[in-house]
Design a protein around this motif. Structure first.
Motif, PDB file in Angstrom:
ATOM      1  N   ASN A   3      -4.926   3.543 -13.172  1.00 24.94           N
ATOM      2  CA  ASN A   3      -5.486   2.353 -13.812  1.00 24.94           C
ATOM      3  C   ASN A   3      -5.221   1.096 -12.992  1.00 24.94           C
ATOM      4  O   ASN A   3      -4.343   1.061 -12.130  1.00 24.94           O
ATOM      5  CB  ASN A   3      -4.922   2.184 -15.218  1.00 24.94           C
ATOM      6  N   HIS A   4      -5.962   0.055 -13.336  1.00 23.70           N
ATOM      7  CA  HIS A   4      -5.855  -1.242 -12.663  1.00 23.70           C
ATOM      8  C   HIS A   4      -4.850  -2.155 -13.345  1.00 23.70           C
ATOM      9  O   HIS A   4      -4.747  -2.179 -14.565  1.00 23.70           O
ATOM     10  CB  HIS A   4      -7.220  -1.935 -12.664  1.00 23.70           C
ATOM     11  N   GLU A   5      -4.115  -2.914 -12.546  1.00 24.98           N
ATOM     12  CA  GLU A   5      -3.387  -4.094 -13.019  1.00 24.98           C
ATOM     13  C   GLU A   5      -3.568  -5.182 -11.974  1.00 24.98           C
ATOM     14  O   GLU A   5      -3.696  -4.896 -10.777  1.00 24.98           O
ATOM     15  CB  GLU A   5      -1.897  -3.793 -13.245  1.00 24.98           C
ATOM     16  N   CYS A   6      -3.595  -6.420 -12.424  1.00 26.28           N
ATOM     17  CA  CYS A   6      -3.819  -7.539 -11.500  1.00 26.28           C
ATOM     18  C   CYS A   6      -2.598  -7.804 -10.620  1.00 26.28           C
ATOM     19  O   CYS A   6      -2.688  -8.566  -9.651  1.00 26.28           O
ATOM     20  CB  CYS A   6      -4.204  -8.792 -12.286  1.00 26.28           C
ATOM     21  N   CYS A   7      -1.471  -7.193 -10.963  1.00 28.95           N
ATOM     22  CA  CYS A   7      -0.298  -7.165 -10.091  1.00 28.95           C
ATOM     23  C   CYS A   7       0.065  -5.696  -9.909  1.00 28.95           C
ATOM     24  O   CYS A   7       0.827  -5.132 -10.703  1.00 28.95           O
ATOM     25  CB  CYS A   7       0.864  -7.934 -10.710  1.00 28.95           C
ATOM     26  N   PRO A   8      -0.508  -5.022  -8.894  1.00 28.77           N
ATOM     27  CA  PRO A   8      -0.343  -3.571  -8.759  1.00 28.77           C
ATOM     28  C   PRO A   8       1.100  -3.184  -8.494  1.00 28.77           C
ATOM     29  O   PRO A   8       1.890  -3.973  -7.975  1.00 28.77           O
ATOM     30  CB  PRO A   8      -1.234  -3.235  -7.560  1.00 28.77           C
ATOM     31  N   THR A   9       1.418  -1.946  -8.835  1.00 25.26           N
ATOM     32  CA  THR A   9       2.779  -1.439  -8.628  1.00 25.26           C
ATOM     33  C   THR A   9       2.851  -0.440  -7.480  1.00 25.26           C
ATOM     34  O   THR A   9       3.923   0.069  -7.171  1.00 25.26           O
ATOM     35  CB  THR A   9       3.315  -0.780  -9.910  1.00 25.26           C
ATOM     36  N   VAL A  10       1.703  -0.131  -6.875  1.00 23.92           N
ATOM     37  CA  VAL A  10       1.667   0.729  -5.693  1.00 23.92           C
ATOM     38  C   VAL A  10       0.791   0.084  -4.630  1.00 23.92           C
ATOM     39  O   VAL A  10      -0.094  -0.722  -4.932  1.00 23.92           O
ATOM     40  CB  VAL A  10       1.128   2.153  -5.997  1.00 23.92           C
ATOM     41  N   ALA A  11       1.039   0.436  -3.384  1.00 21.48           N
ATOM     42  CA  ALA A  11       0.232  -0.017  -2.252  1.00 21.48           C
ATOM     43  C   ALA A  11      -0.608   1.147  -1.761  1.00 21.48           C
ATOM     44  O   ALA A  11      -0.123   2.275  -1.671  1.00 21.48           O
ATOM     45  CB  ALA A  11       1.130  -0.523  -1.125  1.00 21.48           C
ATOM     46  N   GLY A  12      -1.868   0.884  -1.453  1.00 22.15           N
ATOM     47  CA  GLY A  12      -2.756   1.920  -0.958  1.00 22.15           C
ATOM     48  C   GLY A  12      -3.135   1.677   0.494  1.00 22.15           C
ATOM     49  O   GLY A  12      -3.373   0.542   0.901  1.00 22.15           O
ATOM     50  N   TYR A  13      -3.174   2.748   1.273  1.00 22.39           N
ATOM     51  CA  TYR A  13      -3.681   2.684   2.642  1.00 22.39           C
ATOM     52  C   TYR A  13      -4.220   4.063   3.001  1.00 22.39           C
ATOM     53  O   TYR A  13      -4.170   4.992   2.177  1.00 22.39           O
ATOM     54  CB  TYR A  13      -2.603   2.220   3.628  1.00 22.39           C
ATOM     55  N   TYR A  14      -4.772   4.203   4.202  1.00 20.37           N
ATOM     56  CA  TYR A  14      -5.450   5.450   4.564  1.00 20.37           C
ATOM     57  C   TYR A  14      -4.966   6.001   5.902  1.00 20.37           C
ATOM     58  O   TYR A  14      -4.679   5.253   6.824  1.00 20.37           O
ATOM     59  CB  TYR A  14      -6.966   5.224   4.645  1.00 20.37           C
ATOM     60  N   VAL A  15      -4.903   7.313   5.957  1.00 22.87           N
ATOM     61  CA  VAL A  15      -4.754   8.041   7.214  1.00 22.87           C
ATOM     62  C   VAL A  15      -6.058   8.813   7.382  1.00 22.87           C
ATOM     63  O   VAL A  15      -6.281   9.816   6.710  1.00 22.87           O
ATOM     64  CB  VAL A  15      -3.548   8.989   7.199  1.00 22.87           C
ATOM     65  N   GLY A  16      -6.937   8.295   8.247  1.00 24.19           N
ATOM     66  CA  GLY A  16      -8.284   8.849   8.324  1.00 24.19           C
ATOM     67  C   GLY A  16      -9.016   8.598   7.019  1.00 24.19           C
ATOM     68  O   GLY A  16      -9.235   7.460   6.618  1.00 24.19           O
ATOM     69  N   LYS A  17      -9.360   9.695   6.323  1.00 17.67           N
ATOM     70  CA  LYS A  17     -10.001   9.592   4.999  1.00 17.67           C
ATOM     71  C   LYS A  17      -9.010   9.834   3.868  1.00 17.67           C
ATOM     72  O   LYS A  17      -9.375   9.742   2.701  1.00 17.67           O
ATOM     73  CB  LYS A  17     -11.128  10.619   4.886  1.00 17.67           C
ATOM     74  N   LYS A  18      -7.778  10.156   4.200  1.00 17.16           N
ATOM     75  CA  LYS A  18      -6.778  10.529   3.197  1.00 17.16           C
ATOM     76  C   LYS A  18      -6.183   9.279   2.552  1.00 17.16           C
ATOM     77  O   LYS A  18      -5.690   8.377   3.237  1.00 17.16           O
ATOM     78  CB  LYS A  18      -5.674  11.363   3.848  1.00 17.16           C
ATOM     79  N   LEU A  19      -6.220   9.214   1.223  1.00 19.11           N
ATOM     80  CA  LEU A  19      -5.681   8.084   0.471  1.00 19.11           C
ATOM     81  C   LEU A  19      -4.192   8.278   0.222  1.00 19.11           C
ATOM     82  O   LEU A  19      -3.765   9.309  -0.306  1.00 19.11           O
ATOM     83  CB  LEU A  19      -6.418   7.948  -0.870  1.00 19.11           C
ATOM     84  N   ILE A  20      -3.399   7.267   0.602  1.00 19.80           N
ATOM     85  CA  ILE A  20      -1.951   7.282   0.388  1.00 19.80           C
ATOM     86  C   ILE A  20      -1.596   6.154  -0.591  1.00 19.80           C
ATOM     87  O   ILE A  20      -1.989   5.002  -0.375  1.00 19.80           O
ATOM     88  CB  ILE A  20      -1.172   7.051   1.702  1.00 19.80           C
ATOM     89  N   LEU A  21      -0.872   6.477  -1.638  1.00 18.20           N
ATOM     90  CA  LEU A  21      -0.366   5.467  -2.567  1.00 18.20           C
ATOM     91  C   LEU A  21       1.157   5.541  -2.583  1.00 18.20           C
ATOM     92  O   LEU A  21       1.734   6.615  -2.788  1.00 18.20           O
ATOM     93  CB  LEU A  21      -0.907   5.696  -3.989  1.00 18.20           C
TER      94      LEU A  21
END
Length: 662
Positions: free
Chosen positions: A480-498
């Motif tokens: 779910n969404h929050e305007c102050c997120p508790t996880v950071a997201g980034y990618y390795v290629g197409k793989k989503l990392i949280l």
């Protein structure tokens, strides 16, 4: 808060038609005009299923004529091969390569080799399949383009890439078993890789084949002895992190530290299981389907999204490229064989990246039945907001589903057809219906895929997030969404990392951010954006308390009451020598220890920032993790330094993912 229906309609439209100049928008408007508002509202708007909506656009007298009239004219449109262009580019590549061999200095040599590589890449991309045009290069234009590029790569010190090109040259018809030149090139490639033993073996094979004619052998030995390795290309390092405490057996790609829960008002969403620490990797997931944005077709691999340096071409089209023979094989054996001849038609239609993904779910499937099953499961389990859609929204998506289905017909996805007519069979209607469901689901569940562009000067200063594609992540969609997120997201290629950017208590929501973040956008703008784009209003703590923008947050911090079992927040004391009265537990509380801890935490943040400045990414990550874990034990957001620390941690984590230099 007032609901902006016009803004919501605009947002919804853009998830189907991303370019107003594309022909699909005109097609949709023509059909809408032809059917009229009365039919749209009183008949089409009252249909209750996707199957009925799709069937109506092909069979209802009010609308089917303009639909069938346009879809009948769908034909392949793609960037074709050109054997003359390829051979001309190869000649240019060979010329610059020869100039590099006699360059006056290293700088000039580097420049000549770079120009040679650019021409060789174009020669590879435009070369047709082997033996398709015997009048030029005896039908071996593609093989010869790879051979020329191999020589250039050897000159640049990139032996591994050169060996790959030599193998491709042989695969596409170049004589190798009896070729002295081929084994000399292999020897030189191994030599620049510092693999002397393999270089010697290749050279001995070349000597045996050469017999008494030792001209090439002598030249090869001379080149190996004087080779300059100043240009060796070092690919960016990226790391796929391990999930904290292993993978969850119930959630693909998620860690054991999280779980899926469901409530009546929020639906299904992810929470912490036994609690999380800052830095815990909660998700590492491959997409159900992902597509590269067309604007990156010339710079990134169509299959894995890796940045291209020596592209490998599709045999049939010149519009896309791959990073390796492996990626080319994976794509051309599955989805690309159906999409290949329609790539320019997709782009010309102006359809959004979400439409590409909907189509990809079918083209990559092992069978039609598998595609239908996957699509229907996604529609069943993910949010689509069916009840909030207007008739014209359904019409637009139904027409797009029909357009995509027609392309599948023309690409012989359903097998060879007995007629060229558009009218769908029963199974084709099933696919179009499933596509319509996907076009609804993807609007609210797709993720932007982005990589980090860094500069030669510094890893963090001047770096930039670049949106390269989009994907649908099965488990990732449950966050779910929050305007102050508790996880950071980034990618390795197409793989989503949280990765967690703060500790979580058991059963606390693990939240991502869908775009509107409180540090950059005020409450009213965030709610308008979320309502328009995602059809919900946010009730997170940042919204409930209307936290200020980052630049307006003062230095004051709210501390947790130190009394056992009390969860009250206390304002920063005006006088540290005096106790503070807690309104909840009614005890007098000293905050001296909390303030002392905060001073040490801020020092950890400073040390982490210094590590970033020194480009010591992993050291900075560990310092940020330690500081953030300690902060949330004693205090709560909003706190400016902590928010900056969380943002900095995201930058550091992204630096361990896929990065590239412009």
């Amino acid at each position: 808060m007032e609901h902006d229906t016009i803004y919501q309609q605009v947002c919804s439209t853009r998830t189907v038609q991303s370019d107003k100049k594309g022909f699909f928008n005109e097609f949709y408007l023509d059909v809408k005009d032809a059917c009229g508002e009365k039919w749209l509202l009183n008949y089409f708007g009252k249909l209750k299923s996707n199957a009925a909506r799709v069937l109506s656009i092909f069979s209802d007298r009010e609308v089917c004529d303009p639909v069938l009239g346009v879809l009948e004219h769908v034909q392949p449109v793609y960037k074709q091969k050109d054997v003359l262009v390829s051979s001309q580019r190869r000649a240019q590549a060979d010329k610059f390569y020869l100039l590099s061999c006699s360059a006056a200095n290293d700088e000039e040599r580097v420049e000549m080799l770079q120009q040679a590589l650019g021409h060789a890449n174009l020669a590879v991309m435009r070369a047709p399949a082997p033996h398709s045009d015997m009048a030029v290069d005896n039908g071996l234009t593609l093989a010869m383009a790879y051979r020329s590029r191999a020589s250039i790569l050897i000159g640049m010190g990139e032996g591994e890439a050169a060996l790959s090109d030599l193998k491709l040259a042989a695969n596409f018809g170049l004589e190798s078993k009896q070729s002295v030149d081929y084994y000399c090139k292999m020897a030189r490639a191994y030599s620049v890789m510092n693999e002397g033993a393999r270089a010697d073996i290749s050279l001995k094979i070349a000597e045996k084949l050469a017999g008494s004619d030792t001209t090439l052998i002598i030249a090869c030995r001379k080149e190996m002895a004087t080779a300059k390795l100043t240009m060796r290309h070092q690919p960016e390092q990226e790391v796929v992190p391990q999930l904290t405490h292993g993978e969850n057996s119930d959630l693909t790609g998620a860690a054991n530290v999280v779980k899926l829960v469901e409530t009546k008002d929020k639906g299904r969403f992810i929470v912490a299981n036994e609690g999380l620490r800052t830095g815990d990797v909660v998700l590492c997931e491959n997409p159900v389907a992902a597509c590269l944005l067309p604007s990156f077709f010339g710079t990134n691999c169509h299959n894995c999204f890796k940045r291209l340096r020596t592209p490998v071409a599709c045999i049939h089209c010149s519009g896309i490229a791959f990073c390796s023979a492996q990626c080319m094989g994976e794509a051309c054996e599955t989805y690309h064989r159906f999409e290949c001849q329609f790539m320019d038609l997709f782009i010309g239609s102006g359809m959004s990246i979400l439409c590409f993904i909907a189509l990809r779910i079918f083209t990559q499937a092992s069978s039609i039945e598998d595609g239908i099953s996957t699509a229907n499961l996604l529609f069943e389990h993910l949010c689509s907001h069916q009840d909030e859609r207007k008739p014209d929204d359904y019409l637009q998506r139904a027409l797009m589903a029909g357009f995509l289905m027609r392309i599948l017909q023309k690409a012989q996805y359903f097998g060879r057809r007995k007629t060229e007519g558009v009218n769908p069979t029963a199974v084709e209607l099933q696919v179009a219906t499933a596509l319509l469901g996907l076009l609804q689901v993807l609007q609210f569940n797709a993720h932007e895929i982005y990589h980090t562009m860094v500069t030669d000067e510094h890893r963090f200063e001047g770096n930039k997030v670049v949106y390269v594609g989009a994907g649908l992540f099965g488990t990732g969609s449950y966050f779910n969404h929050e305007c102050c997120p508790t996880v950071a997201g980034y990618y390795v290629g197409k793989k989503l990392i949280l990765t967690a950017t703060r500790p979580h208590r058991p059963n606390e929501v693990v939240a991502v951010n869908y775009g509107p973040i409180f540090t950059k956008m005020n409450l009213k703008e965030r709610q308008r954006s979320l309502r328009g784009r995602y059809a919900f209003s946010c009730n997170c703590m940042a919204c409930q308390e209307n936290w200020p923008l980052l630049q307006k947050i003062d230095k004051q911090v709210r501390f947790w009451c130190t009394s056992a079992n009390c969860v009250n927040l206390l304002k920063f004391p005006k006088d540290l020598s005096k106790d503070v009265r807690c309104a909840r537990c009614r005890k007098n509380i000293s905050l001296k220890e909390s303030v002392a801890k905060l001073i040490k935490i801020e020092e950890l943040y400073r040390e982490a920032a210094q590590a970033m400045q020194s480009q010591k990414t992993n050291e900075a990550i560990e310092l940020f993790k330690e500081g953030l874990d300690q902060f949330f034990l004693i205090a709560s957001l909003p706190h400016k330094d902590t928010l900056i620390a969380q943002q900095s941690l995201l930058k550091c984590l992204a630096d361990t993912g896929t990065t590239f230099k412009k």
